[in-house]
Enzyme design. Sequence first.
Site, PDB file in Angstrom:
ATOM      1  N   ASP A 155       7.582   2.323  -1.347  1.00 44.26           N
ATOM      2  CA  ASP A 155       6.190   1.959  -1.572  1.00 44.26           C
ATOM      3  C   ASP A 155       5.668   2.322  -2.964  1.00 44.26           C
ATOM      4  O   ASP A 155       5.102   1.460  -3.658  1.00 44.26           O
ATOM      5  CB  ASP A 155       5.321   2.596  -0.475  1.00 44.26           C
ATOM      6  CG  ASP A 155       3.889   2.130  -0.490  1.00 44.26           C
ATOM      7  OD1 ASP A 155       3.152   2.504  -1.428  1.00 44.26           O
ATOM      8  OD2 ASP A 155       3.486   1.408   0.429  1.00 44.26           O
TER       9      ASP A 155
ATOM     10  N   ILE B  14       1.563  -0.516   1.132  1.00 42.44           N
ATOM     11  CA  ILE B  14       2.439  -1.681   1.028  1.00 42.44           C
ATOM     12  C   ILE B  14       3.484  -1.656   2.142  1.00 42.44           C
ATOM     13  O   ILE B  14       3.827  -2.698   2.711  1.00 42.44           O
ATOM     14  CB  ILE B  14       3.085  -1.754  -0.364  1.00 42.44           C
ATOM     15  CG1 ILE B  14       2.004  -2.017  -1.414  1.00 42.44           C
ATOM     16  CG2 ILE B  14       4.146  -2.852  -0.414  1.00 42.44           C
ATOM     17  CD1 ILE B  14       2.526  -2.123  -2.830  1.00 42.44           C
ATOM     18  N   ASP B  15       3.985  -0.481   2.476  1.00 43.38           N
ATOM     19  CA  ASP B  15       4.876  -0.360   3.638  1.00 43.38           C
ATOM     20  C   ASP B  15       4.201  -0.901   4.893  1.00 43.38           C
ATOM     21  O   ASP B  15       4.780  -1.707   5.634  1.00 43.38           O
ATOM     22  CB  ASP B  15       5.237   1.108   3.866  1.00 43.38           C
ATOM     23  CG  ASP B  15       6.521   1.519   3.162  1.00 43.38           C
ATOM     24  OD1 ASP B  15       7.451   0.710   3.117  1.00 43.38           O
ATOM     25  OD2 ASP B  15       6.571   2.647   2.655  1.00 43.38           O
ATOM     26  N   CYS B  16       2.991  -0.419   5.165  1.00 44.81           N
ATOM     27  CA  CYS B  16       2.290  -0.839   6.384  1.00 44.81           C
ATOM     28  C   CYS B  16       1.977  -2.326   6.351  1.00 44.81           C
ATOM     29  O   CYS B  16       2.103  -3.032   7.367  1.00 44.81           O
ATOM     30  CB  CYS B  16       1.014  -0.022   6.556  1.00 44.81           C
ATOM     31  SG  CYS B  16       1.299   1.728   6.928  1.00 44.81           S
TER      32      CYS B  16
ATOM     33  N   GLY C  61       5.200  -4.258   7.103  1.00 46.01           N
ATOM     34  CA  GLY C  61       5.498  -4.247   8.534  1.00 46.01           C
ATOM     35  C   GLY C  61       4.613  -5.192   9.316  1.00 46.01           C
ATOM     36  O   GLY C  61       5.076  -5.891  10.232  1.00 46.01           O
TER      37      GLY C  61
END
Length: 391
Positions: free
Chosen positions: A132, A160-162, A165
């Site tokens: 991220d 950005i990870d979330c 996903g």
Amino acid sequence: MQPLQDIDVVDLTQSIAGPVCTQMLSEMGAEVIKVEPPSGDAFRPLMNGSLFTAYNNGKKSICVDLKTDEGRDLLSDLAAKADVLVESFRPGVLEEYGLDYETVSKDNEGIVYCSLSGFGQTGPYHDYPGYDPAIQAISGLMATTGYPDQPPVRIRSSLIDCGTGTNAAFAVMAAIRERDQTGEGDYIDVSLFDVGISWMSYWIANYETTGEIPERNGLKGIGSAPNGLFEASDGYVYMITMTQAMFERVCEAVDRSDLIDDERYLTMDDRIEHRSELREELQEAFASFTAQELETLLLESRVPAAAVRTIDEVVELPHLEARSMLTESYNPEADEPVDVASLPFTFGSDGDRPGYSTPPPEKGEHTAEVLEQFEYSGDQIERLRSNGAIE
């Protein structure tokens, strides 16, 4: 709502993006089988288990050693029977194990196969590791965050990870819907890089139009004035005015109606040009309020505003409680109950918010149970265990 209750998902992900995706699928009713190596998900112990706890609810865990022939055969068998496979390995790694999409889809034409990675499956950067913070840097997001006279700043939440996903879960749901209509599976390529670039879309469009490169603005907001972070007597409040009416309501709320007719502030363009002077005028008025007093005053005047809160204040917000945005879970690493954020949407006119069906699993907690569901006999399971293929 359990629209995926007949869907089996093989989850070959770690970190945040993949687990966010499969947790969302799980709480929509899917049976998510989290496949961990014998040592367990590498992210289990981070932050005393808090990171793992937040994004692995509702799943079953099995431990499989991909370095053994039996382990690879076992996962090939699970993939052949699954509806969805989600993986976050470095591009090309699963091909070495015979678990890439081309191989899996030969035995399972209806498989919805989703690959999450830092930079995607193609392109000159595809083989690079991508987490991220690095994506915040390369996407341009970090260059717009912070103060102009100081270094760029990382947004500390793994947004950005979330977001990756969530985008992956949406794509998987769409592919399942398409399969319902055509009977055909699909391959999905989702990357943190692509998501980060998509979130910079209006900055890209503005650059293409004007040639301007966005700068770090510190306390100042973008596109309007007054807009930014203001200091109250005991903290900070972020306030945004996007219309003439909002500006006038701010001035009236703090007894500075004289600013409305000031030649420097007659239009939005005027206010942007004289942003610094206007800020000083309002800052003087705001300083007599506490942050929460100023927040309440502005909100009641229908001006978007919020006091800056630390996490201990956030969890005590009455609106958070009213919206049921915390739900009880369990941290298997710390071996204690813990509250985590709920899923950020509700269903039905009564605002029913999906809760987590089960807490995060212990490492390998459901290995035997899952294999029995996939019609493995007790002798087969014991043989796999004795050979080191499962734990």
